[in-house]
Design a protein around this motif. Structure first.
Motif, PDB file in Angstrom:
ATOM      1  N   VAL A  82       0.848  -1.187   0.000  1.00 13.07           N
ATOM      2  CA  VAL A  82       0.000   0.000   0.000  1.00 13.07           C
ATOM      3  C   VAL A  82       0.884   1.237   0.000  1.00 13.07           C
ATOM      4  CG1 VAL A  82      -1.767   1.292   1.252  1.00 13.07           C
ATOM      5  CG2 VAL A  82      -1.859  -1.212   1.195  1.00 13.07           C
ATOM      6  N   GLY A  83       0.648   2.143  -0.971  1.00  6.28           N
ATOM      7  CA  GLY A  83       1.423   3.367  -1.069  1.00  6.28           C
ATOM      8  C   GLY A  83       0.930   4.432  -0.104  1.00  6.28           C
ATOM      9  N   ALA A  84       1.673   5.527  -0.025  1.00  2.60           N
ATOM     10  CA  ALA A  84       1.311   6.623   0.871  1.00  2.60           C
ATOM     11  C   ALA A  84       0.003   7.274   0.424  1.00  2.60           C
ATOM     12  CB  ALA A  84       2.426   7.673   0.883  1.00  2.60           C
ATOM     13  N   GLY A  85      -0.802   7.669   1.402  1.00  2.39           N
ATOM     14  CA  GLY A  85      -2.026   8.390   1.108  1.00  2.39           C
ATOM     15  C   GLY A  85      -3.157   7.571   0.540  1.00  2.39           C
ATOM     16  N   VAL A  86      -3.074   6.254   0.642  1.00  2.67           N
ATOM     17  CA  VAL A  86      -4.157   5.398   0.144  1.00  2.67           C
ATOM     18  C   VAL A  86      -5.321   5.425   1.122  1.00  2.67           C
ATOM     19  CG1 VAL A  86      -4.845   3.004  -0.332  1.00  2.67           C
ATOM     20  CG2 VAL A  86      -2.674   3.885  -1.207  1.00  2.67           C
ATOM     21  N   SER A  87      -6.531   5.511   0.598  1.00  2.00           N
ATOM     22  CA  SER A  87      -7.737   5.488   1.414  1.00  2.00           C
ATOM     23  C   SER A  87      -8.566   4.256   1.054  1.00  2.00           C
ATOM     24  CB  SER A  87      -8.568   6.758   1.173  1.00  2.00           C
ATOM     25  OG  SER A  87      -9.804   6.689   1.855  1.00  2.00           O
ATOM     26  N   ALA A  88      -8.786   3.400   2.066  1.00  2.00           N
ATOM     27  CA  ALA A  88      -9.548   2.170   1.843  1.00  2.00           C
ATOM     28  C   ALA A  88     -10.338   1.840   3.102  1.00  2.00           C
ATOM     29  CB  ALA A  88      -8.619   1.012   1.488  1.00  2.00           C
ATOM     30  N   PRO A  89     -11.666   1.833   3.029  1.00  2.00           N
ATOM     31  CA  PRO A  89     -12.475   1.518   4.210  1.00  2.00           C
ATOM     32  C   PRO A  89     -12.391   0.039   4.567  1.00  2.00           C
ATOM     33  CG  PRO A  89     -13.868   1.724   2.287  1.00  2.00           C
ATOM     34  CD  PRO A  89     -12.497   2.107   1.847  1.00  2.00           C
ATOM     35  N   ARG A  90     -12.892  -0.304   5.733  1.00  2.00           N
ATOM     36  CA  ARG A  90     -12.834  -1.690   6.194  1.00  2.00           C
ATOM     37  C   ARG A  90     -13.613  -2.632   5.274  1.00  2.00           C
ATOM     38  NH1 ARG A  90     -10.961  -2.730  11.286  1.00  2.00           N
ATOM     39  NH2 ARG A  90     -10.449  -0.920  12.582  1.00  2.00           N
ATOM     40  N   THR A  91     -14.631  -2.124   4.627  1.00  2.00           N
ATOM     41  CA  THR A  91     -15.445  -2.999   3.778  1.00  2.00           C
ATOM     42  C   THR A  91     -14.787  -3.298   2.435  1.00  2.00           C
ATOM     43  OG1 THR A  91     -16.626  -1.059   2.932  1.00  2.00           O
ATOM     44  CG2 THR A  91     -17.601  -2.220   4.818  1.00  2.00           C
ATOM     45  N   ALA A  92     -13.737  -2.577   2.099  1.00  2.00           N
ATOM     46  CA  ALA A  92     -13.006  -2.884   0.869  1.00  2.00           C
ATOM     47  C   ALA A  92     -12.190  -4.158   1.078  1.00  2.00           C
ATOM     48  CB  ALA A  92     -12.093  -1.726   0.488  1.00  2.00           C
ATOM     49  N   LYS A  93     -12.097  -4.974   0.038  1.00  2.00           N
ATOM     50  CA  LYS A  93     -11.381  -6.244   0.130  1.00  2.00           C
ATOM     51  C   LYS A  93     -10.184  -6.232  -0.821  1.00  2.00           C
ATOM     52  CE  LYS A  93     -15.543  -8.884   1.298  1.00  2.00           C
ATOM     53  NZ  LYS A  93     -16.417 -10.021   0.930  1.00  2.00           N
ATOM     54  N   VAL A  94      -9.017  -6.531  -0.265  1.00  2.00           N
ATOM     55  CA  VAL A  94      -7.782  -6.559  -1.053  1.00  2.00           C
ATOM     56  C   VAL A  94      -7.127  -7.917  -0.850  1.00  2.00           C
ATOM     57  CG1 VAL A  94      -5.566  -5.466  -1.514  1.00  2.00           C
ATOM     58  CG2 VAL A  94      -7.503  -4.068  -0.750  1.00  2.00           C
ATOM     59  N   SER A  95      -6.933  -8.652  -1.951  1.00  2.00           N
ATOM     60  CA  SER A  95      -6.358 -10.001  -1.875  1.00  2.00           C
ATOM     61  C   SER A  95      -5.008 -10.031  -2.568  1.00  2.00           C
ATOM     62  CB  SER A  95      -7.295 -11.022  -2.546  1.00  2.00           C
ATOM     63  OG  SER A  95      -8.575 -10.993  -1.948  1.00  2.00           O
ATOM     64  N   ALA A  96      -4.041 -10.702  -1.938  1.00  2.00           N
ATOM     65  CA  ALA A  96      -2.682 -10.790  -2.466  1.00  2.00           C
ATOM     66  C   ALA A  96      -2.628 -11.704  -3.696  1.00  2.00           C
ATOM     67  CB  ALA A  96      -1.749 -11.317  -1.383  1.00  2.00           C
ATOM     68  N   PRO A  97      -1.646 -11.415  -4.576  1.00  2.00           N
ATOM     69  CA  PRO A  97      -0.734 -10.276  -4.565  1.00  2.00           C
ATOM     70  C   PRO A  97      -1.437  -9.018  -5.053  1.00  2.00           C
ATOM     71  CG  PRO A  97      -0.327 -11.594  -6.512  1.00  2.00           C
ATOM     72  CD  PRO A  97      -1.365 -12.321  -5.714  1.00  2.00           C
ATOM     73  N   ALA A  98      -1.128  -7.897  -4.433  1.00  2.00           N
ATOM     74  CA  ALA A  98      -1.778  -6.644  -4.802  1.00  2.00           C
ATOM     75  C   ALA A  98      -0.890  -5.470  -4.439  1.00  2.00           C
ATOM     76  CB  ALA A  98      -3.135  -6.516  -4.122  1.00  2.00           C
ATOM     77  N   VAL A  99      -0.968  -4.433  -5.268  1.00  2.00           N
ATOM     78  CA  VAL A  99      -0.284  -3.170  -4.999  1.00  2.00           C
ATOM     79  C   VAL A  99      -1.289  -2.049  -5.197  1.00  2.00           C
ATOM     80  CG1 VAL A  99       1.536  -1.573  -5.713  1.00  2.00           C
ATOM     81  CG2 VAL A  99       1.979  -4.037  -5.715  1.00  2.00           C
ATOM     82  N   LEU A 100      -1.437  -1.200  -4.171  1.00  2.00           N
ATOM     83  CA  LEU A 100      -2.289  -0.019  -4.267  1.00  2.00           C
ATOM     84  C   LEU A 100      -1.370   1.196  -4.349  1.00  2.00           C
ATOM     85  CD1 LEU A 100      -4.999  -0.842  -1.541  1.00  2.00           C
ATOM     86  CD2 LEU A 100      -4.888  -1.583  -3.927  1.00  2.00           C
ATOM     87  N   GLY A 101      -1.342   1.840  -5.516  1.00  2.00           N
ATOM     88  CA  GLY A 101      -0.431   2.944  -5.736  1.00  2.00           C
ATOM     89  C   GLY A 101      -0.741   4.151  -4.871  1.00  2.00           C
ATOM     90  N   ARG A 102       0.228   4.996  -4.681  1.00  2.00           N
ATOM     91  CA  ARG A 102       0.124   6.176  -3.842  1.00  2.00           C
ATOM     92  C   ARG A 102      -1.106   7.021  -4.204  1.00  2.00           C
ATOM     93  NH1 ARG A 102       5.142  10.013  -4.361  1.00  2.00           N
ATOM     94  NH2 ARG A 102       4.256  10.162  -6.453  1.00  2.00           N
ATOM     95  N   GLY A 103      -1.857   7.394  -3.171  1.00  2.00           N
ATOM     96  CA  GLY A 103      -3.005   8.262  -3.360  1.00  2.00           C
ATOM     97  C   GLY A 103      -4.236   7.601  -3.924  1.00  2.00           C
ATOM     98  N   SER A 104      -4.253   6.285  -4.047  1.00  2.00           N
ATOM     99  CA  SER A 104      -5.437   5.597  -4.566  1.00  2.00           C
ATOM    100  C   SER A 104      -6.561   5.631  -3.538  1.00  2.00           C
ATOM    101  CB  SER A 104      -5.099   4.146  -4.933  1.00  2.00           C
ATOM    102  OG  SER A 104      -4.192   4.096  -6.014  1.00  2.00           O
ATOM    103  N   VAL A 105      -7.789   5.621  -4.033  1.00  2.00           N
ATOM    104  CA  VAL A 105      -8.965   5.698  -3.162  1.00  2.00           C
ATOM    105  C   VAL A 105      -9.917   4.565  -3.516  1.00  2.00           C
ATOM    106  CG1 VAL A 105     -10.943   7.072  -2.449  1.00  2.00           C
ATOM    107  CG2 VAL A 105      -8.753   8.192  -2.925  1.00  2.00           C
ATOM    108  N   LEU A 106     -10.281   3.769  -2.499  1.00  2.00           N
ATOM    109  CA  LEU A 106     -11.256   2.694  -2.665  1.00  2.00           C
ATOM    110  C   LEU A 106     -12.511   3.050  -1.885  1.00  2.00           C
ATOM    111  CD1 LEU A 106      -8.531   1.331  -3.469  1.00  2.00           C
ATOM    112  CD2 LEU A 106      -9.388  -0.765  -2.400  1.00  2.00           C
ATOM    113  N   ALA A 107     -13.671   2.911  -2.526  1.00  2.00           N
ATOM    114  CA  ALA A 107     -14.935   3.193  -1.864  1.00  2.00           C
ATOM    115  C   ALA A 107     -15.434   1.946  -1.133  1.00  2.00           C
ATOM    116  CB  ALA A 107     -15.964   3.675  -2.882  1.00  2.00           C
ATOM    117  N   GLU A 108     -16.551   2.091  -0.441  1.00  2.00           N
ATOM    118  CA  GLU A 108     -17.140   0.975   0.314  1.00  2.00           C
ATOM    119  C   GLU A 108     -17.395  -0.218  -0.604  1.00  2.00           C
ATOM    120  OE1 GLU A 108     -17.706   0.848   3.497  1.00  2.00           O
ATOM    121  OE2 GLU A 108     -17.332   2.933   4.076  1.00  2.00           O
ATOM    122  N   GLY A 109     -16.965  -1.387  -0.147  1.00  2.00           N
ATOM    123  CA  GLY A 109     -17.249  -2.622  -0.866  1.00  2.00           C
ATOM    124  C   GLY A 109     -16.423  -2.851  -2.112  1.00  2.00           C
TER     125      GLY A 109
END
Length: 452
Positions: free
Chosen positions: A314-341
């Motif tokens: 996870v890069g700096a400034g990433v926003s991801a709520p608890r309801t977002a699901k991230v499964s490996a392998p994964a990279v979330l670039g700096r400043g990315s935003v994930l909404a609910e679900g």
């Protein structure tokens, strides 16, 4: 009078990076393969970091003129330091009229752009971690001085076993290399070289003049790292032979096949802990390499983000709520935003991406600044920078969407579509969308230049 003391200056090791996009396998993306993101960094940045770690003090990047601006921006965005902390000088040379690897090497020779002997040669889309490459350089120098004056190239090969097939294009035959007891290459078949492959399949392992070679063996368990240590004679040889267009397709098999007059090529075989390397040939290999980088196979090379749990970065400034699901392998670039679900499943997001509520990105590579709207799906795709997949839209398996494409609300693309933003076909991308099917004249692979 005291004798005059002449100070001998240590030669600076140069690296040559060929960053031209000769294959076009990522078309219709405008960015060349060297600028395709691999785990949050352009492939070229990985190559630059690698040669700097290997001890290169100067780097020459050869590219086509229309690729120079993007490459210069990538170089400026990631200042390079060597092992001693000193800045590494990087020069970008736009070379007009060059289409193949051979053309670029001949032009570099004509300009006298390469002075160090030996030098490191890699492609701009190489992702590599070869442990102790400085020792490989030293051994190349020693061998040429003491054992074999015709030793012109040392190629790095890695023992990859069953994983090797994942790191080369489906269009390439498996690599078969004939080596003697000193790891001199006596035959090179497959891996982008179709010449004499039938003979190799019938058990032919080398020219008959090599019949007295000791320890002759045919290896099929190796992967080509596309990392070479070369003497300046290599450039002279290319300048003398205009038929040489590709290293693996022409130079290596031709030279090793000429026992009497050919230049000598040796192999440095990396063991299980010696590292590995691969060219990001096409979207399929890109996915394999990115997964291996995230999985630690290229350590210490890592994604451009912090690992928050095994295989998830996870890069700096990433926003991801608890309801977002991230499964490996994964990279979330700096400043990315994930909404609910939102779901990111085995995928790699560039900087500044935005996923809407319930959006699903699975097995995909998403460029910088892309937007995937609420309820939209992106499944095993490659998205260039700034692509928009509107709410409810679908980019299914195998799609490649060029920079600036917009898939309109609720639209669904056919599988394996390659979509460019050069014009618009609303029957394809929906009302208000931007994009049309890319009309390529081939699949991006040239049989004559597969080893390029």
């Amino acid at each position: 009078m005291a004798p005059r003391v002449v100070e001998k200056r240590e030669q600076i090791l140069q690296a040559v990076i060929l960053a031209h996009d000769g294959d076009g396998a990522f078309r219709p993306l405008k960015a060349p393969a060297a600028l395709v993101d691999v785990c949050g960094r352009p492939a070229l940045e990985h190559a630059l970091r690698f040669v700097a770690r290997a001890g290169a003090g100067e780097v020459v990047i050869a590219c086509a003129p229309d690729e120079a601006t993007g490459i210069q921006e990538a170089v400026a965005a990631a200042p390079l330091s060597g092992r001693d902390g000193r800045p590494v000088a990087v020069t970008t040379l736009p070379l007009a009229g060059c289409e193949s690897e051979g053309d670029f090497l001949r032009e570099l020779d004509q300009r006298g752009a390469v002075a160090s002997d030996p030098f490191i040669l890699v492609r701009g889309d190489v992702v590599a971690n070869v442990s102790g490459l400085d020792a490989v350089v030293a051994e190349h120098v020693r061998r040429k001085k003491k054992d074999d004056a015709d030793a012109t190239m040392t190629v790095c090969l890695a023992e990859a076993g069953p994983r090797a097939r994942r790191l080369q294009p489906l269009a390439h035959d498996d690599l078969l290399v004939s080596l003697d007891a000193k790891n001199r290459v006596l035959g090179w078949y497959g891996g982008g070289n179709a010449r004499d492959r039938a003979a190799a399949d019938l058990g032919f392992v080398a020219d008959e003049t090599y019949g007295d070679a000791e320890g002759l063996a045919l290896r099929s368990d190796l992967i080509d790292c596309h990392v070479d240590v070369c003497s300046l004679e290599l450039l002279f040889r290319y300048s003398e032979n205009f038929d040489y267009q590709a290293s693996r397709g022409h130079f290596v098999p031709s030279e090793v096949g000429n026992a009497e007059l050919g230049q000598r090529v040796y192999a440095h075989v990396l063991g299980a802990t010696g590292g590995r390397g691969a060219r990001v040939h096409d979207p399929r290999v890109l996915d394999a390499v990115a997964r291996d980088v995230a999985g630690g196979w290229f350590a210490p090379l890592t994604p451009a983000a912090r690992e928050v749990r095994p295989g998830v970065f996870v890069g700096a400034g990433v926003s991801a709520p608890r309801t977002a699901k991230v499964s490996a392998p994964a990279v979330l670039g700096r400043g990315s935003v994930l909404a609910e679900g939102a779901v990111v499943d085995q995928s790699f997001l560039g900087e500044g991406c935005r996923l809407g509520e319930g959006a699903v990105v699975r097995g995909s590579h998403v460029g910088r600044g892309c937007v995937v709207g609420a309820g939209a799906t992106v499944d095993r795709c490659l998205l260039g920078a700034g692509v928009v997949v509107a709410p409810g839209a679908a980019a299914p398996r195998g799609c490649v969407l060029a920079e600036g494409v917009v898939v309109a609300k609720a639209a669904s693309l056919p599988e394996f579509s390659r979509v460019s933003a050069d014009s618009t076909d609303e029957a394809l991308v929906g009302a208000g969308g931007v994009g049309c099917l890319w009309q390529g004249d081939d699949d991006g692979f040239d049989d004559d230049d597969d080893g390029d």
